[in-house]
Design a protein around this motif. Structure first.
Motif, mmCIF file in Angstrom:
data_model
loop_
_atom_site.group_PDB
_atom_site.id
_atom_site.type_symbol
_atom_site.label_atom_id
_atom_site.label_comp_id
_atom_site.label_asym_id
_atom_site.label_seq_id
_atom_site.Cartn_x
_atom_site.Cartn_y
_atom_site.Cartn_z
ATOM 1 N N CYS A 125 0.838 -1.203 0.000
ATOM 2 C CA CYS A 125 0.000 0.000 0.000
ATOM 3 C C CYS A 125 0.872 1.251 0.000
ATOM 4 O O CYS A 125 1.920 1.290 0.650
ATOM 5 N N CYS B 282 1.770 4.723 1.368
ATOM 6 C CA CYS B 282 1.585 5.389 2.653
ATOM 7 C C CYS B 282 2.214 6.772 2.593
ATOM 8 O O CYS B 282 3.417 6.909 2.339
ATOM 9 N N THR C 31 -2.826 4.093 8.095
ATOM 10 C CA THR C 31 -4.225 3.891 8.477
ATOM 11 C C THR C 31 -4.897 2.825 7.615
ATOM 12 O O THR C 31 -5.709 2.029 8.112
ATOM 13 N N GLU C 32 -4.566 2.792 6.328
ATOM 14 C CA GLU C 32 -5.229 1.862 5.399
ATOM 15 C C GLU C 32 -4.513 0.514 5.288
ATOM 16 O O GLU C 32 -4.924 -0.340 4.503
ATOM 17 N N HIS D 50 -3.695 -3.051 6.610
ATOM 18 C CA HIS D 50 -4.287 -4.015 7.537
ATOM 19 C C HIS D 50 -3.205 -4.757 8.320
ATOM 20 O O HIS D 50 -2.159 -5.130 7.782
#
Length: 382
Positions: A316, A318, A333-334, A336
């Motif tokens: 992801c 970031c 935050t996104e 997992h």
């Protein structure tokens, strides 16, 4: 960071950051440079600025294994470290030392640059008739920075040749460019320098062992060059000297395969937190942040546009939230199941995404990838 420290048990956990250097890429790039030269040439390889951020000792040892003809840097500490590591190649020290520093260079088997009479006199005083000192004359062919003026060089070289205890081994200049107008300038100055070398060799009936002006910018545009030595730095490491171009398009490979750090802390931010720059009402958006041990101490800094920079974690993107002397904070935050010890990719591939060194240079506002790489420091190399 020395290889010895990086190999100690527990070091990777105590300093959770590393850069992976692909020496095979350097092998391929050197072979491609020889091929692009189109003629037999000597390779005097720049390893300045810690080998463009790739680790000067290991890179220099590898270049020696590849059979290059010499190395060059302006950092005497790097040069001495390379020499002490067992490298026996000639090591040219670009213009750096005061006249009184020449004896130190000679004590460590380094080749001085000379471009003024005080420097020439100091070198001559340290030499002997039976064992003359090799020197390289640095010429200012028009950059206006460092060297004897091109229009005064023939006289200076005559004096070098007439100085007992000194041997003219090389002559060099630097004519980089970054745009079309610069390319036209570089083409003119390259020809003027080549004419100077031809004049000196003809007038004195000599052949200069190392005569070079062809750095990576000259190779990037295939400017005509008839000199016997090349000295490409950027392209050796798969970096293009022009900010809007990629060396991969010309067949070169990145020597820096990846730069990664592990998360040392996970933090939680809540709405209303009174953080710097938030104002009296506090943070207007909560989230999860991660901290890595990578910051200004390593040559990284906050970009000119807040939120423009990013790193990868679990594939992801970031956003970089802040950079300090030793840390970078990113928004996870996104991501997992993020946890301490997870890998953050600063440069390299993660999942289907990839960050190139050119991307990082753009994020921090550096003029080019190489300009950012020469500032990379204090990172253990693999």
């Amino acid at each position: 960071m020395t290889s010895a420290l990086a190999q100690e048990v527990g070091h990777a956990e105590a300093r959770p950051i590393s850069a992976e250097i692909d020496l095979d890429a350097i092998t391929d790039n050197v072979a491609l440079l020889r091929a692009k030269a189109g003629r037999p040439v000597k390779l005097l390889m720049p390893v300045k600025a810690n080998a463009y951020g790739h680790g000067v000792v290991e890179v220099s040892r590898h270049l020696q294994r590849l059979g290059v003809d010499g190395l060059a840097t302006a950092n005497v500490d790097d040069a001495v470290a390379v020499r002490r590591s067992g490298v026996t190649l000639p090591i040219l020290l670009y213009g750096a030392q005061l006249p009184g520093g020449n004896r130190y260079l000679l004590q460590h088997g380094l080749t001085p640059s000379v471009y003024d009479y005080p420097g020439l006199q100091a070198i001559a005083a340290a030499g002997s008739l039976s064992d003359p000192i090799n020197v390289h004359v640095k010429v200012d062919a028009g950059m206006g920075r460092l060297g004897v003026r091109l229009d005064e060089c023939a006289t200076f070289v005559r004096d070098v040749l007439g100085t007992p205890g000194v041997h003219l081994e090389g002559i060099y200049t630097h004519i980089p460019f970054s745009d079309g107008a610069g390319e036209a300038w570089s083409r003119r100055r390259l020809q003027a320098f080549a004419d100077l070398v031809h004049l000196i060799e003809t007038d004195h009936g000599i052949t200069i062992d190392f005569a070079q002006a062809a750095a990576s910018s000259v190779f990037s545009r295939d400017l005509p060059d008839s000199l016997n030595t090349i000295s490409p730095g950027h392209l050796t490491f798969g970096l293009h000297p022009l900010a809007d171009a990629r060396a991969e398009a010309h067949g070169f490979r990145k020597a820096l395969r990846s730069l990664r750090a592990q998360i040392i802390h996970i933090g939680r931010r809540r709405v209303g937190d009174d953080l710097p720059g938030c104002g009296p009402t506090g943070l207007d958006r909560g989230g999860t942040v991660a901290v890595i041990l990578f910051g200004m101490d390593n040559g990284y800094r906050q970009g000119p546009v807040t939120g423009d920079a990013f790193m990868l974690c679990h594939g992801c993107r970031c956003t970089v939230l802040g950079v300090s002397a030793e840390y970078t904070v990113i928004d996870v935050t996104e991501v997992h199941d993020v946890a301490v010890g997870d890998t953050v990719t600063v440069i390299g591939a993660d999942g289907d995404d990839h960050i190139a060194v050119e991307d990082v240079a753009a994020h921090v506002g550096a003029p080019s990838a190489a300009y950012w790489m020469v500032g990379l420091k204090n990172v253990p190399y693999v």
